[in-house]
Design an enzyme around this catalytic site. Structure first.
Site, PDB file in Angstrom:
ATOM      1  N   CYS A  77       0.830  -1.208   0.000  1.00 25.17           N
ATOM      2  CA  CYS A  77       0.000   0.000   0.000  1.00 25.17           C
ATOM      3  C   CYS A  77       0.868   1.264   0.000  1.00 25.17           C
ATOM      4  O   CYS A  77       1.536   1.540  -0.989  1.00 25.17           O
ATOM      5  CB  CYS A  77      -0.994  -0.023   1.164  1.00 25.17           C
ATOM      6  SG  CYS A  77      -2.342   1.165   0.939  1.00 25.17           S
ATOM      7  N   HIS A 178      -3.881  -4.884  -0.048  1.00 29.97           N
ATOM      8  CA  HIS A 178      -3.417  -5.425   1.224  1.00 29.97           C
ATOM      9  C   HIS A 178      -3.520  -6.949   1.205  1.00 29.97           C
ATOM     10  O   HIS A 178      -4.593  -7.481   1.451  1.00 29.97           O
ATOM     11  CB  HIS A 178      -4.270  -4.871   2.368  1.00 29.97           C
ATOM     12  CG  HIS A 178      -4.021  -3.429   2.642  1.00 29.97           C
ATOM     13  ND1 HIS A 178      -3.053  -2.994   3.518  1.00 29.97           N
ATOM     14  CD2 HIS A 178      -4.578  -2.310   2.117  1.00 29.97           C
ATOM     15  CE1 HIS A 178      -3.039  -1.670   3.546  1.00 29.97           C
ATOM     16  NE2 HIS A 178      -3.956  -1.227   2.703  1.00 29.97           N
ATOM     17  N   GLU A 180      -2.571  -8.940   3.382  1.00 34.24           N
ATOM     18  CA  GLU A 180      -2.905  -9.401   4.745  1.00 34.24           C
ATOM     19  C   GLU A 180      -4.385  -9.258   5.060  1.00 34.24           C
ATOM     20  O   GLU A 180      -4.859  -9.752   6.081  1.00 34.24           O
ATOM     21  CB  GLU A 180      -2.041  -8.645   5.766  1.00 34.24           C
ATOM     22  CG  GLU A 180      -2.456  -7.209   6.082  1.00 34.24           C
ATOM     23  CD  GLU A 180      -2.025  -6.165   5.031  1.00 34.24           C
ATOM     24  OE1 GLU A 180      -1.600  -6.560   3.936  1.00 34.24           O
ATOM     25  OE2 GLU A 180      -2.164  -4.964   5.322  1.00 34.24           O
TER      26      GLU A 180
END
Lengths: 196, 252
Positions: A77, A178, A180
């Site tokens: 990001c 992202h 994650e």
């Protein structure tokens, strides 16, 4: 395997930590140049303001540390945007690994919302970060600035216009989304990075 | 364009139980982490956890819950309820929340939105608005979960919130909430055309076509619901397949 997560004044670093812990990996979260330099893999995450975070990185001397890394590095990001040459967010010179400008989304109609928030499709995936399974899958984005298509583009997506969903050059990899927070697809991408 | 999002909302009491859940197939139906994990498996795009605890002790337990959710789930989640100042935001983001939702505190002191945006970025700041369409046809904003009317109009307040740094507007129609006859699509469409940030629809979901209409007619970017998911009346998996078949861009 020693994984370092670069700690600086950007938000949301803990979600990468949590994601790695779900794989049974205990990363070190650090702003110590030696510790970062000695890691097998380095993750450079973050959400925040490009201008403010670049200033902070320079104060910590982490700009030089990051540029000196030869092991695989993953920017996420804001981390990806800071690896570019310049950002119009705060009109700031960034690290310059990727020779490209970061620009703000400009809506063309009222249907074009900024920030670009939500799940969008990965296309034209390249590099070992991705595998054939990942082409066409959704991943989670949340950002108001974007990296245009360029020779380092490793995956694309489209909002208002096509742009870079991922970049790669030598040992540097970066995702605008992202991983994650991108469900099973994101975990697969993180694991691919860990296996580089 | 990003896919339209489906967001289950979980009302949490004392950091431990989710109110109003009646799953027969989930042993720990009231456990906020387990329920969130179930929704994530079913294809929820995001989750919202609202702290409905009044006590100080309960607030601390909620931050612990946020930590557990962040450790377990690999999709984004927003937390709200009882956020009055920057310190509350800081605590919840540090615990692992992706976004915070502010409601009454922002109406009372709009600068809170500027503070969140400048400290953490607009992407973490969801401004929740509870509004009612009054007899004269005007949409009025309410405080404290819809108990106290204000002088603020919905459209005026939403525009101000955007200019102060809201990243998204979560609009709940009090006229539609709990009635299960569909979302406030006209007001949603008006918000969508007036704002450049995403609008999340809330209040009124009772059937799958209500979600379709919130997207197709209300032009919402996301639709939030609680009861229809908690009671198992609509499965998120079926809902997303239905929306896909109806031509709505969703993540399957």
């Amino acid at each position: 395997m020693k994984i370092a997560i670069i700690k600086y004044n950007a938000g949301n670093i803990c979600s990468v930590d949590y994601a790695l812990r779900r794989f049974g990996i205990e990363p070190v979260i650090t702003s110590d140049p030696e510790e970062i330099g000695g890691a097998d893999k380095v993750i450079f995450p973050g959400v925040g303001h490009a201008g403010a975070t670049m200033l902070h990185l320079r104060q910590l001397g982490l700009d030089r540390t990051i540029l000196s890394l030869r092991q695989p590095v993953l920017g996420i990001c804001l981390g990806m945007q800071l690896l570019c040459r310049h950002s119009s967010e705060g009109d700031v010179d960034c690290l310059g690994v990727f020779d490209v400008e970061v620009d703000r989304f400009i809506p063309q109609s009222h249907a074009d919302k900024v920030p670009h928030i939500g799940w969008n499709v990965l296309k034209d995936v390249k590099t070992k970060l991705f595998d054939a399974e990942i082409e066409g899958r959704h991943v989670y984005f949340v950002h108001s600035y974007f990296v245009p298509l360029n020779p380092h583009t490793a995956a694309t997506t489209s909002h208002i216009h096509p742009f870079s969903a991922a970049l790669s050059k030598d040992n540097f990899y970066a995702t605008q989304f992202h991983p994650e927070k991108s469900g099973d697809t994101g975990e697969r991408i993180l694991k691919n990075f860990l296996h580089l | 364009m990003p896919a339209k999002r489906i967001i289950p909302c979980l009302d949490v009491m004392d950091g431990r139980t989710v109110k109003g859940v009646r799953f027969v197939d989930l042993r720990e139906a009231g456990d906020p982490v387990e329920l969130g994990a179930k929704y994530s498996r079913d294809g929820a795009d995001e989750l919202v956890y609202l702290d409905i605890t009044a006590s100080h002790e309960g607030r601390k337990t909620f931050a612990e819950l946020v930590r557990k959710v962040a450790a377990r789930l690999n999709i984004p989640f927003t937390v709200g309820g009882g956020i009055n100042e920057l310190a509350d935001v800081d605590r919840l983001l540090n615990a692992g929340a992706d976004k915070v939702s502010v409601n009454s505190a922002a109406l009372r002191r709009p600068e809170l939105i500027d503070e969140i945006a400048s400290n953490y970025g607009v992407q973490v700041c969801v401004v929740a608005i509870d509004a009612r369409c009054e007899d004269n046809g005007e949409w009025r904003c309410y405080l404290n979960g819809g108990r106290i009317p204000t002088e603020r109009g919905l459209f005026e307040w939403a525009a101000e919130a955007q200019s102060r740094g809201a990243g998204e507007i979560l609009f709940t129609s009090m006229n539609h909430d709990g009635v299960r006859t569909g979302y406030a699509n006209e007001a949603l469409a008006r918000l969508a055309s007036a704002l450049s940030i995403p609008v999340i629809a809330s209040g009124g979901a009772g059937a799958m076509e209500h979600f379709r209409d919130a997207f197709a007619k209300g032009e919402a970017e996301a639709a939030l619901a609680a009861g229809v998911f908690h009671f198992g009346e609509i499965s998120i998996k079926d809902l997303k397949q239905y929306l896909h078949n109806e031509g709505i861009n969703v993540r399957l």
